[in-house]
Enzyme design. Sequence first.
Site, PDB file in Angstrom:
ATOM      1  N   PHE A  45      18.231 -13.011  -5.984  1.00 32.74           N
ATOM      2  CA  PHE A  45      18.892 -12.637  -7.547  1.00 32.74           C
ATOM      3  C   PHE A  45      17.967 -12.826  -8.755  1.00 32.74           C
ATOM      4  O   PHE A  45      17.542 -11.947  -9.308  1.00 32.74           O
ATOM      5  CB  PHE A  45      20.513 -13.314  -7.410  1.00 32.74           C
ATOM      6  CG  PHE A  45      20.834 -13.512  -8.874  1.00 32.74           C
ATOM      7  CD1 PHE A  45      21.015 -12.380  -9.860  1.00 32.74           C
ATOM      8  CD2 PHE A  45      21.177 -14.627  -9.300  1.00 32.74           C
ATOM      9  CE1 PHE A  45      21.622 -12.418 -10.999  1.00 32.74           C
ATOM     10  CE2 PHE A  45      21.709 -14.971 -10.545  1.00 32.74           C
ATOM     11  CZ  PHE A  45      21.907 -13.931 -11.333  1.00 32.74           C
ATOM     12  N   TYR A  64      19.805 -29.333  -0.257  1.00 25.68           N
ATOM     13  CA  TYR A  64      19.384 -28.419  -1.292  1.00 25.68           C
ATOM     14  C   TYR A  64      19.048 -29.327  -2.341  1.00 25.68           C
ATOM     15  O   TYR A  64      17.721 -29.348  -2.959  1.00 25.68           O
ATOM     16  CB  TYR A  64      20.683 -27.888  -1.796  1.00 25.68           C
ATOM     17  CG  TYR A  64      20.169 -26.709  -3.149  1.00 25.68           C
ATOM     18  CD1 TYR A  64      19.387 -25.795  -2.989  1.00 25.68           C
ATOM     19  CD2 TYR A  64      20.899 -27.014  -4.365  1.00 25.68           C
ATOM     20  CE1 TYR A  64      18.905 -24.968  -3.852  1.00 25.68           C
ATOM     21  CE2 TYR A  64      20.526 -26.036  -5.294  1.00 25.68           C
ATOM     22  CZ  TYR A  64      19.757 -24.943  -5.070  1.00 25.68           C
ATOM     23  OH  TYR A  64      19.134 -24.450  -6.396  1.00 25.68           O
ATOM     24  N   THR A 123      23.858 -19.631 -13.181  1.00 25.54           N
ATOM     25  CA  THR A 123      23.412 -18.473 -13.694  1.00 25.54           C
ATOM     26  C   THR A 123      24.271 -17.452 -12.968  1.00 25.54           C
ATOM     27  O   THR A 123      24.341 -17.346 -11.768  1.00 25.54           O
ATOM     28  CB  THR A 123      21.851 -18.474 -13.496  1.00 25.54           C
ATOM     29  OG1 THR A 123      21.258 -19.470 -14.125  1.00 25.54           O
ATOM     30  CG2 THR A 123      21.325 -17.047 -14.195  1.00 25.54           C
ATOM     31  N   ASP A 163       8.459 -13.180  -0.065  1.00 26.31           N
ATOM     32  CA  ASP A 163       9.955 -13.340   0.316  1.00 26.31           C
ATOM     33  C   ASP A 163      10.036 -13.202   1.877  1.00 26.31           C
ATOM     34  O   ASP A 163       9.627 -12.112   2.247  1.00 26.31           O
ATOM     35  CB  ASP A 163      10.916 -12.375  -0.516  1.00 26.31           C
ATOM     36  CG  ASP A 163      12.190 -13.050  -0.737  1.00 26.31           C
ATOM     37  OD1 ASP A 163      12.736 -13.303   0.303  1.00 26.31           O
ATOM     38  OD2 ASP A 163      12.798 -13.371  -1.810  1.00 26.31           O
TER      39      ASP A 163
END
Length: 329
Positions: free
Chosen positions: A11, A145, A175, A31
Amino acid sequence: MRIIITGGAGFLGRHLCERMLSLGHEVLCADNLLTGRNSNIEECEQNPSFHFVRQDVTAPLRIEGPIDAVVHMACPASPPDYLKFPIQTLEVGTIGTRNMLTLALAKEARFLLTSTSEVYGDPKISPQREDYWGYVNPIGPRSVYDEAKRASEALAMAFHRRYGVDSRIARIFNTYGPWMRANDGRVISNFIMQALQGKELTIYGDGSQTRSFCYASDLVDGLVRLLMADSDSGETSSQSKEWGIHYPVNLGNPREQKIVDIARIVREMTGSSSQTRFHPLPADDPKIRCPDITRARRLLGWEPKVRLEEGLASTISYFRTYYCVLKIR
Ligand code: UDP
């Protein structure tokens, strides 16, 4: 500049690739499409200065020719994603970050790490300043994470101190914006999709927990400024106590909102008659989150410009078109 962006098909990665291309740079997007998507980079692929390589950055990466900047964004970033891919999340934060720093060192390139407000865990102070060390559960489900990003930051600082890599660290707060995945499980995408489909809005806990939401274009402005800033920014003299550009910089919108209020605003803005339903709060879900952006203001002359209602209007319109009208999955 010739820039490699890992996680460029995610994103925020897509937004940054697009911005760098529009500024005239050459972009190499790496990616593995674990959580990124081909559809995110379809438009970028029309530009001859854009090159995509399907690559897991935890595996060695060979890039021919010069590289001016390495932007390391690759990492599952929404809680359901990193809970589904815990080992990959830890590996991309540790092995992946080491690989990208090694590449930056070999190419004498700048290095920008996109870290996270999750390094503050469930913070005991608010707003969070960069010199706060955080309150993180190292063995909880979110630790894959949080600790991966904390390790990434430690690696960036170690490569800077040991080898002089020109590294920068952005701590990104929540975000949102177009190109989020409809099913990525984050609160804004969940609420908008639920409201548009007439489903119940799922509020976790009692909804009194807070977050601060930054619109994607604002966030990308901050990333570009941080990457392009002079390497001696902030270091006014050798005696100066002020942290220089190599130390973390919070990027986020300081307008703090309760999750229940986000649900109300999304219902109002979509004109939805969806009800809300309360669900258990996930383990270690932070109760508060709000950035202190004094450093970003001073070092980068940056602050967010897009109001929440304005950003939500564009995001709702994106979801309406791409998911509800075109029925893209
Ligand atoms: N949340 C919620 N309903 C949802 C998804 C998330 O109430 O459908 C809550 C979540 O528990 C957290 C906040 O919204 O308190 C932000 O969650 P998100 O997953 O967007 O990001 P986080 O800040 O937790 O990484």
